[in-house]
Scaffold this motif. Structure first.
Motif, PDB file in Angstrom:
ATOM      1  N   GLU A 130       0.985   4.284  -2.835  1.00  0.00           N
ATOM      2  CA  GLU A 130       0.720   5.721  -2.421  1.00  0.00           C
ATOM      3  C   GLU A 130       1.875   6.620  -2.842  1.00  0.00           C
ATOM      4  O   GLU A 130       1.595   7.760  -3.327  1.00  0.00           O
ATOM      5  CB  GLU A 130       0.471   5.863  -0.976  1.00  0.00           C
ATOM      6  N   ASN A 131       3.155   6.212  -3.003  1.00  0.00           N
ATOM      7  CA  ASN A 131       4.240   7.052  -2.982  1.00  0.00           C
ATOM      8  C   ASN A 131       5.039   7.020  -4.355  1.00  0.00           C
ATOM      9  O   ASN A 131       5.673   7.979  -4.560  1.00  0.00           O
ATOM     10  CB  ASN A 131       5.139   6.769  -1.860  1.00  0.00           C
ATOM     11  N   ASN A 133      -6.813   3.974  -1.178  1.00  0.00           N
ATOM     12  CA  ASN A 133      -7.760   3.316  -0.024  1.00  0.00           C
ATOM     13  C   ASN A 133      -8.855   2.346  -0.222  1.00  0.00           C
ATOM     14  O   ASN A 133      -9.288   2.053   0.750  1.00  0.00           O
ATOM     15  CB  ASN A 133      -8.504   4.648   0.194  1.00  0.00           C
ATOM     16  N   ALA A 189      -1.918   8.810  -4.639  1.00  0.00           N
ATOM     17  CA  ALA A 189      -3.062   8.887  -3.815  1.00  0.00           C
ATOM     18  C   ALA A 189      -4.288   9.312  -4.874  1.00  0.00           C
ATOM     19  O   ALA A 189      -5.450   8.979  -4.287  1.00  0.00           O
ATOM     20  CB  ALA A 189      -3.244   9.537  -2.594  1.00  0.00           C
ATOM     21  N   LYS A 190      -3.932   9.666  -5.800  1.00  0.00           N
ATOM     22  CA  LYS A 190      -5.171  10.082  -6.912  1.00  0.00           C
ATOM     23  C   LYS A 190      -5.503   8.735  -7.468  1.00  0.00           C
ATOM     24  O   LYS A 190      -6.766   8.945  -7.833  1.00  0.00           O
ATOM     25  CB  LYS A 190      -4.467  11.100  -8.002  1.00  0.00           C
ATOM     26  N   LYS A 224       0.864  -1.185   0.054  1.00  0.00           N
ATOM     27  CA  LYS A 224       0.004  -0.076   0.048  1.00  0.00           C
ATOM     28  C   LYS A 224       0.922   1.187  -0.012  1.00  0.00           C
ATOM     29  O   LYS A 224       0.429   2.189  -0.663  1.00  0.00           O
ATOM     30  CB  LYS A 224      -0.905   0.218   1.148  1.00  0.00           C
ATOM     31  N   GLU A 255       4.209   7.593  -7.258  1.00  0.00           N
ATOM     32  CA  GLU A 255       3.206   8.398  -8.381  1.00  0.00           C
ATOM     33  C   GLU A 255       3.624   8.367  -9.881  1.00  0.00           C
ATOM     34  O   GLU A 255       2.563   8.411 -10.562  1.00  0.00           O
ATOM     35  CB  GLU A 255       3.314   9.868  -7.699  1.00  0.00           C
ATOM     36  N   ASN A 299      -7.892   3.564  -6.239  1.00  0.00           N
ATOM     37  CA  ASN A 299      -6.876   4.395  -5.562  1.00  0.00           C
ATOM     38  C   ASN A 299      -6.493   3.221  -4.185  1.00  0.00           C
ATOM     39  O   ASN A 299      -6.997   2.182  -3.900  1.00  0.00           O
ATOM     40  CB  ASN A 299      -7.689   5.622  -4.955  1.00  0.00           C
TER      41      ASN A 299
END
Length: 408
Positions: free
Chosen positions: A213-214, A323, A222-223, A209, A216, A321
């Motif tokens: 997230e990091n 989340n 996170a988008k 995860k 990109e 995403n």
């Protein structure tokens, strides 16, 4: 019986005393007076009394079953529901026919929202069946199972948005990527057991995860990834309701395919090796079973289904995403396997449908549905620790000797 009634009355009086300030006394600030609601105290006492009696009766039944099991009297009582459902044609054939009819006509009887909820439930059915290979059959605890689910979803999202690959091309690729990650996870933890295994797999899910997230440049951070194509059929364009029904039938076929493959694996040589590994790893290795290959295959096969259904999840949502792939998803899937019954295919299916559909249909009790969810899990662990449907071991009996003696 009289002692139980006395104890239940004592518990009811104690609850009435504890809830007196909350349930009976209410201060009316408009009229500057205290209102006494004694009827609430009566209902609290009555509810506590009835629940205490039911609790003691359930404990008494559980203790009696335990005593019968120790004395060997359960074997004379005949097969249980799970065994009859699996082995008796008079039971499982009508049930299968009824379930097949319900599955076919379900989208015709309910609206798009209900069908969409059922698609989500079927996704967790496949996830539960996949984790059931790793945890239920092989006995390898995995708290980072959501990482393989995310791998399949991001495989389709990245390949579709960057290279224009379609759903049917990415579906097997998602499963393969998930299986490869399962092998990658399996190598460092071949000699780990128990709590250490749980900690490593939990860390693996968290690392996955964090990377999503990091990083990109690859995963869009996170988008997330939007505008993912829905599954098509020979180039036909579907509306939202039509594509939801299409994904529903696709998930029904995938569930049937997963059940077939999982059941065949369970009865195969590798499946028996998984169950031997679960029962006693030292004895399993002593009998000549390759521990490394058995563990890696368990992680690979379990992760394959997570990656496969991750592609369908991305196509269903059209947006993913980080989340969407948290530890909570791993915990839910693990709860499905444990509550359904370790190694039980039918139990896992029932548990997945209950645990996913129950919170959705309890939205009217939004403030209490998680309380009900937790209470159900606690009660299951106390009264049915083996799960909803216990996995029935196959027994092989040699009856030829008795036949020869009868002829002689």
């Amino acid at each position: 019986m009289i002692n139980n009634i006395k104890r239940s009355l004592g518990i009811a009086l104690w609850f009435m005393f504890l809830t007196l300030p909350l349930m009976v006394v209410r201060v009316n600030t408009l009229k500057n007076e205290v209102e006494w609601r004694w009827l609430n105290m009566f209902w609290v006492g009555l509810g506590a009394f009835v629940l205490s009696l039911l609790w003691r009766y359930a404990l008494h039944r559980r203790n009696r079953r335990s005593q019968k099991a120790e004395l060997g009297e359960d074997e004379q009582a005949g097969p249980g529901l799970g065994q009859r459902l699996l082995e008796d044609p008079k039971v499982f054939r009508p049930v299968l026919i009824a379930l097949g009819v319900v599955a076919v006509v379900f989208p015709l009887l309910f609206d798009t929202y209900q069908v969409n909820i059922m698609v989500l439930a079927l996704i967790f059915v496949v996830l539960g069946l996949g984790l059931n290979i790793t945890v239920g059959l092989a006995g390898l605890l995995d708290l980072g199972y959501v990482a393989f689910f995310a791998a399949g979803a991001y495989t389709y999202g990245l390949l579709n948005s960057n290279f224009g690959l379609g759903f049917w091309t990415c579906l097997p690729l998602g499963g393969i990527i998930g299986a490869l990650l399962g092998v990658v996870l399996g190598f460092p933890i071949l000699r780990l057991r128990g709590d250490y295994l749980a900690i490593v797999t939990l860390g693996f899910g968290s690392i996955a995860k964090i990377i999503i997230e990091n990083w990109e440049e690859v995963f869009n951070g996170a988008k997330g990834i939007a505008n993912i194509d829905r599954p098509g059929l020979f180039g036909a364009d579907f509306g939202i309701s039509e594509v939801t029904i299409y994904i529903y039938y696709l998930m029904v076929l995938l569930v049937l395919f997963t059940i077939f493959v999982t059941n065949r694996l369970k009865d195969s040589r590798i499946g028996r090796a998984w169950m031997a590994l679960r029962e006693d790893e030292i004895a399993c290795v002593a009998m000549g079973i390759d521990m490394a290959r058995t563990k890696l295959s368990a992680y690979a096969f379990g992760a394959f289904w997570a990656g496969l259904v991750g592609v369908i999840f991305a196509a269903r949502n059209t947006y993913i995403n980080p989340n969407s792939f948290t530890f909570m998803e791993s915990a839910i899937v693990l709860s499905i396997v444990v509550l359904g019954g370790m190694g039980s295919i039918i139990g896992v299916i029932i548990a997945a449908l209950v645990l996913i559909l129950m919170p959705e249909y309890l939205r009217a009790f939004a403030d209490y549905r998680m309380l009900v969810f937790g209470a159900v899990m606690v009660l299951m662990m106390i009264f049915r620790p083996q799960g909803l449907i216990t996995n029935v071991r196959r027994k092989y009996e040699f009856k030829g000797l008795k036949t020869d003696e009868a002829n002689g």
